[in-house]
Motif scaffolding. Sequence first.
Motif, PDB file in Angstrom:
ATOM      1  N   THR A  53      -9.543   4.319  -2.121  1.00 15.10           N
ATOM      2  CA  THR A  53      -8.602   3.353  -2.078  1.00 15.10           C
ATOM      3  C   THR A  53      -7.848   3.368  -0.756  1.00 15.10           C
ATOM      4  O   THR A  53      -7.442   4.274  -0.079  1.00 15.10           O
ATOM      5  CB  THR A  53      -7.658   3.494  -3.189  1.00 15.10           C
ATOM      6  OG1 THR A  53      -8.259   3.507  -4.398  1.00 15.10           O
ATOM      7  CG2 THR A  53      -6.375   2.833  -3.161  1.00 15.10           C
ATOM      8  N   THR A  55      -4.328   1.999   0.965  1.00  9.37           N
ATOM      9  CA  THR A  55      -3.218   1.143   0.784  1.00  9.37           C
ATOM     10  C   THR A  55      -2.482   0.986   2.094  1.00  9.37           C
ATOM     11  O   THR A  55      -2.323   1.796   2.784  1.00  9.37           O
ATOM     12  CB  THR A  55      -2.190   2.189   0.036  1.00  9.37           C
ATOM     13  OG1 THR A  55      -2.769   2.227  -1.252  1.00  9.37           O
ATOM     14  CG2 THR A  55      -0.953   1.441  -0.116  1.00  9.37           C
ATOM     15  N   THR A  63       3.570  -3.153   0.241  1.00  4.86           N
ATOM     16  CA  THR A  63       2.196  -2.563   0.073  1.00  4.86           C
ATOM     17  C   THR A  63       1.298  -3.197  -0.438  1.00  4.86           C
ATOM     18  O   THR A  63       1.630  -4.142  -1.234  1.00  4.86           O
ATOM     19  CB  THR A  63       2.322  -1.240  -0.594  1.00  4.86           C
ATOM     20  OG1 THR A  63       2.714  -1.482  -1.951  1.00  4.86           O
ATOM     21  CG2 THR A  63       3.393  -0.259  -0.048  1.00  4.86           C
ATOM     22  N   SER A  65      -2.991  -2.956  -1.614  1.00  4.37           N
ATOM     23  CA  SER A  65      -4.095  -1.970  -1.842  1.00  4.37           C
ATOM     24  C   SER A  65      -5.367  -2.719  -2.221  1.00  4.37           C
ATOM     25  O   SER A  65      -5.424  -3.514  -2.840  1.00  4.37           O
ATOM     26  CB  SER A  65      -3.768  -0.809  -3.087  1.00  4.37           C
ATOM     27  OG  SER A  65      -2.606  -0.272  -2.741  1.00  4.37           O
ATOM     28  N   SER A  67      -9.565  -1.309  -3.206  1.00  6.14           N
ATOM     29  CA  SER A  67     -10.679  -0.120  -3.558  1.00  6.14           C
ATOM     30  C   SER A  67     -11.965  -0.623  -3.586  1.00  6.14           C
ATOM     31  O   SER A  67     -12.353  -1.715  -3.878  1.00  6.14           O
ATOM     32  CB  SER A  67     -10.273   0.344  -5.101  1.00  6.14           C
ATOM     33  OG  SER A  67      -8.952   0.826  -4.928  1.00  6.14           O
TER      34      SER A  67
END
Length: 614
Positions: A53, A55, A63, A65, A67
């Motif tokens: 992941t 971020t 923020t 993110s 994955s």
Amino acid sequence: PKNPVKGVKVKFDASSSRDDGEITKFEWQIASTTFYGTTTEFTFNENGEYQVTLTVTDNDGVTSSTSTTIRVEPFSFAIITDLHIGRHYQEEYEGQDYYLTERLKKVVKWINDNKDSVKCGENATCSIKFLAVLGDITENTPLVGFCKAKEILDQLQIPYVPVFGNHDVGTDKEYEQCSKWKGQDYFDQVFWSTSSIPCENASSTKNFVLLLNELNFQRDETNKDYKNFSFSFGGINFIGLDFVSREPFMKFGKGVGADAVLNEINKGWLEKKLEEFKGEPVILLTHHPLMDEFPLGPAYAFSPFELLEIEKLLDNNLILFNFGGHIHSFEEWHGKFAPANANIKYDPVASTNVLTTEALMVGSNGRGIEQIKEGEKIINGVADGKKGIVRIVKVFEKENIDPYNWETTETGDEFLAFNPSIGFGFSRQMTACVGCAIEEIPCVELKADAFCDKTKKPFIPIWSFDDGSSTTTESLTKCDFTLGTHTITLTLKDPNSDFSESISKRIEINENIIAKTINRTIDQIQKGIEFISEKAKQSFDKIRQIGKDTVYILKHSEPTLIGTITIDFDKASKDIEFSNLVADTDPTHSKTILYLPEWPSEVERLKVLFLPKR
């Protein structure tokens, strides 16, 4: 890589991330460990699935993110080499199916059927992810040979990586017309193109797109006539090198020399890629193996000086293996210098293990089936009297790679091979009838030949002619051809199964055929000197020939091959006699002599001598 093997250092890069402000922090979560920075590296030491992941935080504290899942697992890849599509036809090949194309189809089917069941332990598998084809895909054919190979290889359900071999340069005729080896262009147009491919039945660009997208395939764009490349899979880097000569000369055939050539182009590519992959595991894929061992080395691979230079380049690099082709059994008289089984482990170069694989052209032909082991491991592909031609390389982790697996050891299968060829020459018969003149009838001499161990692979020869007739004799004289073009088919059949292999030959019978022969002198007969036609595979005591033919000069007291000459029988005004020929061989001192004060003009300048073993 999305699917690395254990022990490989994986690089993660977030430099392409974008924000309407400024990204101030990059945070990575990998296997319960946190890293910071635009890029990071991580070594996965155990198999399994890992979530990675990323971020990012911008200057406003916002923020975002993303994955991905990394699956760490072993894999395998397959190797075949020296397909020689078009062998026995060469520049006359027209894309017809025959025993070599049929064998390639069977190999492709075997890979498709077994790619997901290769075992890497008691309960684990390591699927075949790609196939490396290590050169001599064709045998000096025009474009159609490349297209035929691609048509069959395109049936694979995995990507395949073709390597350029010395027989892939194209035909001598094209070279004479273009002052260039056209095979260089055909290779690009057929195998390395994302646009139109000039093959009616093999026009898909799918394979090369897979190489670009899934294997990060890169070629040397600066020197396109040389087929140097690289790609990566599972965290292992592969470098493909083109050591093929471009000089129009070959000791035992058409095209270019069989020897390997180290030049500034392939050396430069190797240096560039070794620097790029510094500290990472590398495997070299080449047609010519990195070897200089006698008797084949200097003639069929590298000189000791070239190999020393390569060794310096490889030293202090993590070059795990060199997989090569090129060295294989072959049926011509000088084949006695070649191994009966080319699944060979050579001396390492620096710390690089050097291995060759038996040719698809040879198949499991009953030769070289004495098993060789290191400890409990079979290292030459022989199991239960079967010789392997599909090498399976199992990659467990960065420095744990097992290259000693074949179809014979994996599933107990083999690719049976008779490798039929048609010996063809002419003869004359005299006929007479009551009250009419004696006439001379032109006849055709045929011989069924096979490149296999006939004691282990017995066969029944079946001749088929376009007039509907057939016969099962090994050799025959046929005098009833009408004028015109005829097709002769030879099928070799296994007496104990349905297995058979076939090859056809087209011949032209016309009134202008004036075939010549070589007459032996009484002295040559007494000394056991004999002249054998390569095309007819018979003695000139029996046959006559037209056009060019390679003539083997033998001494039958041993018997021993003294040398070869090439004769253009169309240039001969009468039958040939070498009355002052000195031809002899001395195994005690490893000496051979082949001398004539003045060779006839129909004999080509190049002569080849064979030195006997002491």
